[in-house]
Design an enzyme around this catalytic site. Structure first.
Site, mmCIF file in Angstrom:
data_model
loop_
_atom_site.group_PDB
_atom_site.id
_atom_site.type_symbol
_atom_site.label_atom_id
_atom_site.label_comp_id
_atom_site.label_asym_id
_atom_site.label_seq_id
_atom_site.Cartn_x
_atom_site.Cartn_y
_atom_site.Cartn_z
ATOM 1 N N GLU A 1 47.783 -60.615 100.006
ATOM 2 C CA GLU A 1 47.509 -61.526 98.889
ATOM 3 C C GLU A 1 46.024 -61.507 98.530
ATOM 4 O O GLU A 1 45.662 -61.532 97.351
ATOM 5 C CB GLU A 1 47.939 -62.927 99.287
ATOM 6 N N SER B 1 34.071 -47.284 102.520
ATOM 7 C CA SER B 1 34.903 -46.423 103.369
ATOM 8 C C SER B 1 35.805 -47.247 104.292
ATOM 9 O O SER B 1 35.378 -48.263 104.854
ATOM 10 C CB SER B 1 34.012 -45.526 104.229
ATOM 11 N N ARG C 1 49.143 -62.711 103.902
ATOM 12 C CA ARG C 1 47.952 -63.362 103.366
ATOM 13 C C ARG C 1 46.846 -62.342 103.096
ATOM 14 O O ARG C 1 46.068 -62.486 102.139
ATOM 15 C CB ARG C 1 47.454 -64.442 104.341
#
Lengths: 147, 147, 147, 147, 147, 147, 147, 147, 147, 147
Positions: free
Chosen positions: F91, F114, F88
Site C-alpha cells: 500500500e 538501487s 501495508r
C-alpha cells in the site's frame, strides 16, 4: 460513431420516449429476448428492422447503418461481472458448470449445447411465496465430429 | 481427505460401477440436477443421503462424513472456463448478460434472480433438425430492500 | 450522459453546495447508507426522490431521469481496491471469509446471507482510547433450495 | 507440516469429534469469531490456548507449535471468491465500497477503519419473514497522520 | 473536473512556474513527503493549505475545492508498476516481504506496522562511492486485538 | 530438495529449537535483515555461513548445499500480497509510489534507488502513544546512462 | 498535454517531415537507441536537446517542456505484449530467462545486470542466407550487497 | 518423470558434482548459452548429447530419453518475472520495446527479428568502473509476407 | 489521428460506400485475407496501395500516411476474446494446441510454423448438410538453430 | 488416476515404445489430428479404440476406462501460451482475429465457424525455399438463430 455509442443512444432515447423492450420487439416482429440483445449490441438487424427501430427511437442515419453491421459481441466490461444480477448467472455457471457438463454428456455423449442455434424465453412465474423468474433455454446439441 | 478428493473418488467409482447420475439421484430422492451438483462438490447431503450414496459407490466413512459438510463452492479451475461445453454457458452470460438485466428490471424492477432459492431442469428436446438441450431455470425474484 | 457522469456531477454539486450525505438522505426519507449508495450509482431512486435530489443539487433533467434507471452496479475501478479505507473491507473478507462461512453454516446450515434483502447502519462509537466505526449489517438468511 | 495442513487437520478432526466452533471458542475463552479465524489459520494462539485446542482435537505436537506462530494471512484461494456465501461479502464491498468511504470521511475526516484493532459479532436475528444474519463490526478509526 | 485532472494541472503548472516540491511544502508548513503525496492526489489539504497552493500554482476555484476532498487513493496505473524507479520499491516488498513479517513479529508479536499513522523522510546520503537515497519510515505498531 | 523445501525446513527447525532470527544473524556475522532474507530464500550464503546455519538448525547436507546457490527470488505467493502486514508495504508503494519518484528525481535527476546495492535496518522506536516500527533504507542512486 | 500526447505528436510530425530516428539522434548527439527511447517517452532530454528536437519537429513550447521532465516509464499497453516484433523479445526472456540467470551467476556470483547503467547498439548484420538483426547490450554487473 | 523433474534433477546433480554450465557445454560441443537453455528444459538434445550429459550427471535412462523430446517451452513461473535479475530483462522489453520496433522497422521494414533462427553470446566485459555483462544477440530478420 | 481512428474510419466509410473487402483487395492486387488484415490495422501498405485505398474510401491525407506506417499489431481488446466467432479460433488453439505441437514436431523436429512467412486462404465450402468455412494456412517451418 | 495422469502416461509409454502419433491413429482408424487430440486428453475414445490403444501402449485398466470418459477440455497451462510453437497460433488469432470475423461475415452473414463440427488436416508442404506447414481447417458455418 461506434457501436457502443449507438447502444448508449438507444438506451437514452428509449428512456425518454418511455418505450419498453417488449414494444420495440413487437415493432420488429421478434422475441423480446432477441430484440433486447440486438439493441444492446449483440445481434444484427435487417435493413427493415433497423429502419423501424430508427424511426421509433429517432436515431440518426449512421446509427441505423451500424445496427445492420455484425457487432463485436460481449456485453460485459470485465471477465467476472460486478453487477449482482448478472453475477448470479456467472455464479450459476461456476456452481453448476460441471453439472451441465456431466448431465449433457450422460444424455447426449461428447459435444456441446449450441449458443448460436439457441433461443431463450424469460417470463414471470407467479408464486405465493414470491414471484419467480423463469428462463427457458433451448440450444441445439452439436456432437463432436470424429474424423 | 479433502472435498476435491471425495469428488474425484465419486467420479471414478461411478465410472467403475457403471451408474448414471440419474440412478444416483433416484436413490436419494432428489432431481438429477441437484444430485449431480451435490456429488460434484457444490451442495450438502443429509446424513441419510450421504449414507445411501456411500453404499452405492462404496465410499469410505471419511468421504461419507465430508458429503454432509457444506463445501467451498465453485466447480471451475479458472475464472473463464476452457472446456467448450461450459464455455458456451459463460458465453451466454457474456452475450446475454445485459439482456437478462434489462428484461428482469423491466418486468420486476430493481433486484435479482436468486441463485440460491433456485431450481433447474435439463431435458432432451427431440427435433427433426437435430435434438436440442432444453434447460428450464426458476429462481425467486428478490427485490432490493430500501431502508 | 452516462450514469458515471451523473455520479461525478452529484459529487461536484454536493461539494459546491456544502450539503452532507445525511442531509440528502433526510430529504428523501431514506437512511444515509442507502441514499449514499444510490447517489453513488448503486441503487434506483423513485421519481419523487429523483426530483427532490435534482432540485437540491440542481441537476439537469437528463440526470434526474438517469437516477430512476437501475444502474450497472459495482463501484470500484479494480477487482482488488487500491484505496486504503476500502481495502480494509476487502481485507476483512479475505481474512474472515472462511470464518463468516463456518459460523453462518454452523448456525443456519447451507445457504447465504442475502446482499439484496440487506440493510446496514454505520455509526460513530465513542471510545476513550479513540473513537470507533461501528457497522451493523443485517441480511436475510437464504437456505439453498433442495429439489 | 505447513499451516494449511494444520487447518485441514483441524477441520477434519472437528468434524469427527462433532465439536462446534462455539465449543472450541469457549474452551479457550475467546469469542467464536476470533477463535474460528484463528483455527482457520488467520490469528495466533497463546501457548495455553494451543495446548487446550490440541487436546480437544487430538492434534500432534507439531500442529500445536504451528498454532502459536503468526500465520501468513488470507483465507481465500482467489482474489475474487467463488463461494456464493463469501462472494456476497465481496459484493457488499464492491457495491457499498464508495459508500463506506463517503460516510466514514463525512463523520471522521480522512483516515480508515482499522482491520487490526477490530472485533466482530455474528448472531441470528429472528424475523417472522425469515431469520436474518446480523453482523456487528467495530474498528478503531485511524486518522491519516500529517507531518 | 476530476481529481486526476487536478493532479495533472498541478504537475503542469509547477513545471511552468519552476517551483519545487520542497518550496510547495514549505509554503504550507508540512514535510516535502506529505505535501508531494497530497498534491499527487493521495492526501487531503486543509482549506488554508488548498488556498495557499491554489495561489502559488494559479489553480481555478474548482481545483482548490477538490484538494480539500478526501481522494480515492492509489497512484499507480497497474498493480505491478512498470516504471523502473517505482518497481524497485515493489521489488523490495517482493524480496523482503516475508523478512519484514518475520522481524516485526519477532520484535512485536502478531500485528502490523500502520500505513496510516505513518511518516517518512527521504534524504540524500553523501557517499564517496556514489551518493545514496536514504528513506526513514516510521509507522505505529498495531497489535491484533483479541476478543 | 527444492529451495522452497529448504526454507520450510528452516522455519520448522528454528521454531523447534526456539532460536530467533537475531541469534541466527549473529552466528554468521551479518545483520538480522540480510540473514532473515537469506534464510527465507532471497540471498546466497557463503560456504562457512551455510555450514554454521546447518549446524545450528541441524540441516541435511543437501540443504546446506542449496543455501550456497543463488535462489530464484520473490517471496510472495501472489502479485498483490494478501497478508495484512505485507500488504501495508504494498500500500505504501501504491500511495507513495509517485511521491518517491517525484522527490528522488527532484533531488537526483533521472535514475533509480538501487534495490541491489541496498541495506536496511528495522528497529523498535519507543513512543508513549504506542511503540513504532522504524525502518531505515539506504540504496545507491543510479543515474540513467546517456549514450 | 500529457507525455503520451507528446509522444503521439512526435510520431506524427516525424512522419510528415520524413525524418528518421537516426537523423534525430544525430541532431542531439546521442545514439539512435537512446534517442528513440527518449522520444518515445522513456528517457529525459536536456534543455538544449529538447529545444533542438522541438525545432526539427515543430513542437509547441509545452511539448518541449515535457521532454525535460522524467517520464513515467513503460512503453507497452499490456504486460504481455501483443505486437509480434516486441513479443519475440518477451519470448526470449521467457525461454532464456533462467539461462541468463544461470550464466550470469556462474560468471559473476549473486547480483544483476543493470538496466540503468546500460547501453545498447542495434545493427544490420549482412548474411547471404538473409540479413540478421544484431543487438549488443552492455549493462554494469551489480553485486548484491551483504550487510 | 516430467521434464520439470528432469530439470530439477540436472540442477541438483550439477551442484553435487561441481560442474559448470561451460563444462557441460564443452562436453556436447555447443555454446554455453544453448546448452544451458537445453538443460533447463528449453531446447532438444540429440541422442548422443543426451547420453553424454546423462553420463556426466548420472541421470537415469528415463531422464536421458526426456532430454530428446521437444519440451513445452517457457521457463518462468509467472508472466511478469519476480526474480530481480530476470526482471531487468523484462524491464528492458518494457522500456525499450517500442524502440526495438521503431529501429528495426526503420532499417528493415515490416517484419520481426526471429527468436528461433537466433543465437546469443554472453560475456564479461572488463571495465575499471566495474565489470559489465555483454550480451550479443543475433536473429534473422523475417519480413512479413505479402500475398 | 491514431491508427485505431484510421481503422474506425475505414470501417465506417466502407459501410457507407457499400464496398466489400474483396473489392478493396482487388483494387490493390493482394488477397482478401492480407488486405483485410492490413485495413484493420495489422499490416503495412505501400505508398501506391495506400493512395488507392484512400481514393476509394475518401480518406484524408493523414490517414493515407498512417497506412504506410508499420502498426502496433494485435487486433483484440482482451487476451481471451469475448466475440463468439473469434473465440472459436481461440478455443481451437486451446483444445488443439498440444496437438499442433506434437504433430509438427513429429514431422519436422524442434521448431515452429512461422506466423510471419505465412499466408492464408478462406473460402466457402459447399456442403449439403450446411456450407462450411474452409481455411488453408501455410507457414514456413523454422527449425531451432543450434549454436 | 486423473485424466492428466493418463495423458502423461501415454506420452511416456509412447516415447519408450517408439510409436508415432500416426501409427496410433492408424491403429484406431481415425486421422492423426483427431487421435493426437484424443490421446492428449481432448476427445473421447470408443470402448474398442480405448482397448486398442491400451494394448499398444500397455496402459492399466483404469487408464483405458478414463479414455472413454468425456474429458474437461483445454490443453494449455495458461490463457496466453508460453510455448513458441503454440504461441504462433495464438498470435494468428490476435493478428487475424478481426480479419476472420470480417471475411466470414462478408461471405456468410452473422454466425460462427463451428469448432465442434470441425476437422483439420496438417501436412508438410515441400518448398525449395524451405518446407512449409500446411493446415486445412473445415468447420460448419452456424448462422445465429433469429427468434
Amino acid at each position: 460513431m461506434t457501436r457502443n455509442e449507438v447502444t448508449e443512444m438507444i438506451v437514452t432515447h428509449k428512456l425518454r420516449k418511455k418505450l419498453t423492450w417488449l414494444q420495440l420487439a413487437k415493432a420488429i416482429g421478434q422475441s423480446k429476448e432477441w430484440t433486447t440483445a440486438a439493441l444492446l449490441g449483440q445481434m444484427t438487424l435487417s435493413a427493415e428492422q433497423a429502419k423501424e427501430i430508427g424511426e421509433l427511437l429517432e436515431l440518426p442515419t449512421e446509427a441505423i447503418e451500424q445496427l445492420q453491421v455484425v457487432p463485436y459481441k460481449g456485453s460485459l466490461p470485465s471477465s467476472v461481472p460486478t453487477d449482482p444480477l448478472i453475477y448470479r448467472f456467472y455464479e450459476l455457471v461456476n456452481v453448476y458448470g460441471t453439472t451441465f457438463k456431466a448431465l449433457i454428456h450422460e444424455e447426449f455423449g461428447d459435444g456441446i449445447m449450441s449458443a448460436i442455434d439457441f433461443s431463450m424465453d424469460l417470463q414471470r412465474e407467479p408464486d405465493p411465496k414470491g414471484d419467480r423468474v423463469k428462463i427457458v433455454m433451448s440450444g441445439k446439441f452439436l456432437p463432436y465430429k470424429r474424423y
